[in-house]
Design an enzyme around this catalytic site. Structure first.
Site, PDB file in Angstrom:
ATOM      1  N   SER A 149       0.864  -1.146  -0.041  1.00  0.00           N
ATOM      2  CA  SER A 149       0.010  -0.097   0.000  1.00  0.00           C
ATOM      3  C   SER A 149       0.973   1.371  -0.010  1.00  0.00           C
ATOM      4  O   SER A 149       1.693   1.457   0.852  1.00  0.00           O
ATOM      5  CB  SER A 149      -0.969  -0.021   1.147  1.00  0.00           C
ATOM      6  OG  SER A 149      -1.214   1.401   1.653  1.00  0.00           O
ATOM      7  N   HIS A 154      -1.074  -1.549  -4.379  1.00  0.00           N
ATOM      8  CA  HIS A 154      -2.377  -0.832  -3.825  1.00  0.00           C
ATOM      9  C   HIS A 154      -2.516   0.554  -3.259  1.00  0.00           C
ATOM     10  O   HIS A 154      -1.616   1.142  -2.674  1.00  0.00           O
ATOM     11  CB  HIS A 154      -2.456  -1.888  -2.407  1.00  0.00           C
ATOM     12  CG  HIS A 154      -3.821  -1.660  -1.651  1.00  0.00           C
ATOM     13  ND1 HIS A 154      -4.869  -2.326  -1.991  1.00  0.00           N
ATOM     14  CD2 HIS A 154      -3.997  -0.784  -0.535  1.00  0.00           C
ATOM     15  CE1 HIS A 154      -5.962  -1.969  -0.991  1.00  0.00           C
ATOM     16  NE2 HIS A 154      -5.408  -0.874  -0.439  1.00  0.00           N
ATOM     17  N   ASP A 208      -4.539   3.814  -1.713  1.00  0.00           N
ATOM     18  CA  ASP A 208      -5.722   3.916  -0.868  1.00  0.00           C
ATOM     19  C   ASP A 208      -6.280   5.449  -1.231  1.00  0.00           C
ATOM     20  O   ASP A 208      -5.736   6.336  -1.039  1.00  0.00           O
ATOM     21  CB  ASP A 208      -5.117   4.051   0.573  1.00  0.00           C
ATOM     22  CG  ASP A 208      -4.915   2.485   0.931  1.00  0.00           C
ATOM     23  OD1 ASP A 208      -5.992   1.845   0.656  1.00  0.00           O
ATOM     24  OD2 ASP A 208      -3.865   2.348   1.194  1.00  0.00           O
ATOM     25  N   MET A 235      -8.622   8.171  -0.051  1.00  0.00           N
ATOM     26  CA  MET A 235      -9.645   8.337   0.990  1.00  0.00           C
ATOM     27  C   MET A 235     -10.044   9.972   0.859  1.00  0.00           C
ATOM     28  O   MET A 235      -9.395  10.873   0.705  1.00  0.00           O
ATOM     29  CB  MET A 235      -8.701   8.551   2.475  1.00  0.00           C
ATOM     30  CG  MET A 235      -8.129   7.161   2.440  1.00  0.00           C
ATOM     31  SD  MET A 235      -7.201   7.206   3.985  1.00  0.00           S
ATOM     32  CE  MET A 235      -6.609   5.571   4.143  1.00  0.00           C
ATOM     33  N   HIS A 252      -8.148   1.273  -4.060  1.00  0.00           N
ATOM     34  CA  HIS A 252      -9.038   0.878  -2.931  1.00  0.00           C
ATOM     35  C   HIS A 252      -9.748   2.320  -2.551  1.00  0.00           C
ATOM     36  O   HIS A 252      -9.244   3.261  -1.963  1.00  0.00           O
ATOM     37  CB  HIS A 252      -8.275   0.405  -1.751  1.00  0.00           C
ATOM     38  CG  HIS A 252      -8.823   0.170  -0.518  1.00  0.00           C
ATOM     39  ND1 HIS A 252      -8.470   0.180   0.756  1.00  0.00           N
ATOM     40  CD2 HIS A 252     -10.492   0.161  -0.278  1.00  0.00           C
ATOM     41  CE1 HIS A 252      -9.383  -0.219   1.843  1.00  0.00           C
ATOM     42  NE2 HIS A 252     -10.537  -0.056   1.090  1.00  0.00           N
ATOM     43  N   MET A 259     -11.737   4.632  -0.579  1.00  0.00           N
ATOM     44  CA  MET A 259     -12.979   4.756   0.611  1.00  0.00           C
ATOM     45  C   MET A 259     -13.270   6.173   0.872  1.00  0.00           C
ATOM     46  O   MET A 259     -12.861   7.149   1.234  1.00  0.00           O
ATOM     47  CB  MET A 259     -11.591   4.769   1.802  1.00  0.00           C
ATOM     48  CG  MET A 259     -11.172   3.420   2.178  1.00  0.00           C
ATOM     49  SD  MET A 259      -9.667   3.085   3.013  1.00  0.00           S
ATOM     50  CE  MET A 259      -8.523   3.371   1.659  1.00  0.00           C
ATOM     51  N   MET A 281     -11.305  -5.937   5.541  1.00  0.00           N
ATOM     52  CA  MET A 281     -10.493  -5.059   6.204  1.00  0.00           C
ATOM     53  C   MET A 281     -10.184  -5.689   7.518  1.00  0.00           C
ATOM     54  O   MET A 281     -11.058  -6.054   8.348  1.00  0.00           O
ATOM     55  CB  MET A 281     -11.458  -3.809   6.430  1.00  0.00           C
ATOM     56  CG  MET A 281     -11.389  -2.837   5.190  1.00  0.00           C
ATOM     57  SD  MET A 281      -9.919  -2.254   4.390  1.00  0.00           S
ATOM     58  CE  MET A 281      -9.045  -1.404   5.700  1.00  0.00           C
ATOM     59  N   ASP A 315      -6.670  -6.493   4.416  1.00  0.00           N
ATOM     60  CA  ASP A 315      -5.746  -5.169   4.334  1.00  0.00           C
ATOM     61  C   ASP A 315      -5.921  -4.801   5.837  1.00  0.00           C
ATOM     62  O   ASP A 315      -6.901  -4.421   6.411  1.00  0.00           O
ATOM     63  CB  ASP A 315      -6.743  -4.287   3.533  1.00  0.00           C
ATOM     64  CG  ASP A 315      -5.959  -2.899   3.147  1.00  0.00           C
ATOM     65  OD1 ASP A 315      -4.899  -2.621   3.760  1.00  0.00           O
ATOM     66  OD2 ASP A 315      -6.652  -2.056   2.621  1.00  0.00           O
TER      67      ASP A 315
HETATM   68  C1  DX5 Z   1      -6.124   1.480   5.633  1.00  0.00           C
HETATM   69  C2  DX5 Z   1      -5.731   1.324   4.401  1.00  0.00           C
HETATM   70  C3  DX5 Z   1      -4.577   0.298   4.326  1.00  0.00           C
HETATM   71  C4  DX5 Z   1      -3.292   0.607   4.944  1.00  0.00           C
HETATM   72  C5  DX5 Z   1      -2.536  -0.738   5.298  1.00  0.00           C
HETATM   73  O1  DX5 Z   1      -7.427   2.270   5.702  1.00  0.00           O
HETATM   74  O2  DX5 Z   1      -6.730   0.817   3.440  1.00  0.00           O
HETATM   75  O3  DX5 Z   1      -4.324   0.113   2.915  1.00  0.00           O
HETATM   76  O4  DX5 Z   1      -2.336   1.481   4.158  1.00  0.00           O
HETATM   77  O5  DX5 Z   1      -1.391  -0.305   5.889  1.00  0.00           O
HETATM   78  P1  DX5 Z   1      -0.899  -1.203   7.065  1.00  0.00           P
HETATM   79  O6  DX5 Z   1      -0.316  -2.394   6.372  1.00  0.00           O
HETATM   80  O7  DX5 Z   1       0.213  -0.459   7.775  1.00  0.00           O
HETATM   81  O8  DX5 Z   1      -1.992  -1.515   8.097  1.00  0.00           O
HETATM   82 ZN    ZN Z   2      -6.166  -0.196   1.397  1.00  0.00          ZN
END
Ligand code: DX5
Ligand code: ZN
Length: 234
Positions: free
Chosen positions: A10, A35, A37, A39, A68, A70, A143, A181
């Protein structure tokens, strides 16, 4: 679901000032998937990156890009992300006002664009909500932390939720990739792999490792062994 193990770093844990170098580094050191993220500061408290970033990432990435989302209003935002390009796009079940009609629409939009469709569940959303859609998905993202931040601890019991999903797929006679994740490292990978997860997101466990190549290889090795052993007993 007991398939080939894939490692998906990620890039939320990468350096935003040296992003190109960090992406080249994970590509050279054994990652399978990138990956990303996204947000929006609304669906989750944190704010990260958006469409222009994903568009540029797709231009330079040598590996499949796994987005991903969010974000709230996934049906309104999805065309923008589809246009930016991706190998796979994940939407959150909880982000839909009417998931029964919204999720099939999202799946259709993704499939029409030739993009793999994935739905994610927060740790407290019942796995059973996936029953109407799972046969149409390429992947489920389970998750193992509450979404929003990297570096959190794995929530115990996520492995039981993965096992429940595998049981549901067995019952329905379908197969789906299971991505996990949050808090995945060499300490937690075996239990989720034994339960049936096969795509492992690694944020902090990859980017803060002394040697990310060793960290990714170790998670792959432990995950593959635990998954193979559990699959034999099925
Ligand atoms: C959290 C993200 C993850 C996060 C994972 O909301 O979706 O992808 O970056 O990070 P680690 O592996 O450090 O938990
Ligand atoms: Zn993620």
């Amino acid at each position: 679901m007991y398939g080939d193990i894939k490692i998906a770093p990620s890039i939320l844990s990468a350096s935003f000032m040296r992003m190109g170098e960090d992406i080249a580094m994970i590509e050279q050191k054994g990652a399978d998937i990138i990956h990303v993220d996204v947000m929006d500061g609304h669906f989750v408290p944190n704010l990260s990156i958006g469409v222009p970033f994903v568009k540029d990432l797709n231009k330079i990435a040598k590996l499949p890009v796994d987005v991903h989302l969010m974000i709230s209003n996934p049906l309104e935002e999805l065309p923008w992300f589809i246009n930016a390009g991706a190998w796979s796009i994940t939407v959150h079940y909880e982000a839909f006002e009417e998931p029964e009609s919204g999720i099939p629409q999202a799946i259709q939009m993704l499939h029409d664009a030739g993009i793999r469709a994935c739905v994610s569940l927060k740790p407290d959303t019942p796995v059973e909500v996936l029953r109407p859609f799972v046969k149409d998905l390429e992947m489920v993202l389970m998750m193992s932390v509450y979404p929003g931040f990297s570096g959190q601890s794995y929530i115990e019991g996520t492995e039981d939720r993965i096992a429940e999903l595998v049981g549901m797929c067995d019952e329905l006679g379908c197969e789906v990739d299971i991505q996990v994740d949050g808090g995945i490292s060499e300490k937690t990978v075996e239990r989720v792999a034994a339960a049936g997860a096969d795509i492992f997101v690694m944020g902090s466990a990859c980017f803060t490792a002394a040697d990310p190549q060793v960290a990714m290889a170790r998670v792959r090795e432990l995950g593959a062994a635990a998954g193979a052993q559990a699959a034999e007993g099925r």
